[in-house]
Design a protein around this motif. Structure first.
Motif, PDB file in Angstrom:
ATOM      1  N   PRO A   6     -48.418 -87.023-114.154  1.00 28.33           N
ATOM      2  CA  PRO A   6     -49.315 -88.125-114.292  1.00 28.33           C
ATOM      3  C   PRO A   6     -50.537 -88.158-114.333  1.00 28.33           C
ATOM      4  N   ILE A  10     -52.751 -88.824-117.503  1.00 24.59           N
ATOM      5  CA  ILE A  10     -54.150 -89.976-117.527  1.00 24.59           C
ATOM      6  C   ILE A  10     -55.214 -89.272-118.056  1.00 24.59           C
ATOM      7  N   VAL A  14     -57.729 -90.430-121.124  1.00 20.46           N
ATOM      8  CA  VAL A  14     -58.966 -90.744-120.729  1.00 20.46           C
ATOM      9  C   VAL A  14     -59.788 -89.703-121.772  1.00 20.46           C
ATOM     10  N   GLY A  62     -56.639 -82.217-119.099  1.00 21.92           N
ATOM     11  CA  GLY A  62     -55.179 -83.069-119.239  1.00 21.92           C
ATOM     12  C   GLY A  62     -54.223 -82.123-119.849  1.00 21.92           C
TER      13      GLY A  62
END
Length: 74
Positions: A6, A10, A14, A62
């Protein structure tokens, strides 16, 4: 290591959003004069830019976290 999935997702989202919209504006109200019951105020808008290298770095971190979480969960 499933907690990385997760967080990586995220951060990747972003990063993509920041690459798509690198500018944002803020508005600040300043008091110019105070003449008894009359208040004169000025609205000042400032445009800020997020460097593409920072957005790309957030996206890359990420993706790495997402990939690491997916590899460890198998």
């Amino acid at each position: 290591m499933k907690s990385l999935i997760p967080l990586g997702a995220i951060l990747a989202m972003v990063g993509l959003i920041l690459l798509a919209y690198p500018f944002f504006t803020t508005q600040q109200t300043k008091d110019v004069a105070d003449l008894g019951p009359v208040h004169v105020q000025e609205n000042e808008q400032q445009t800020h830019m997020i460097p593409p290298i920072l957005s790309g770095g957030i996206l890359a971190v990420g993706v790495v976290l997402l990939a690491g979480g997916l590899m460890k969960s198998e």
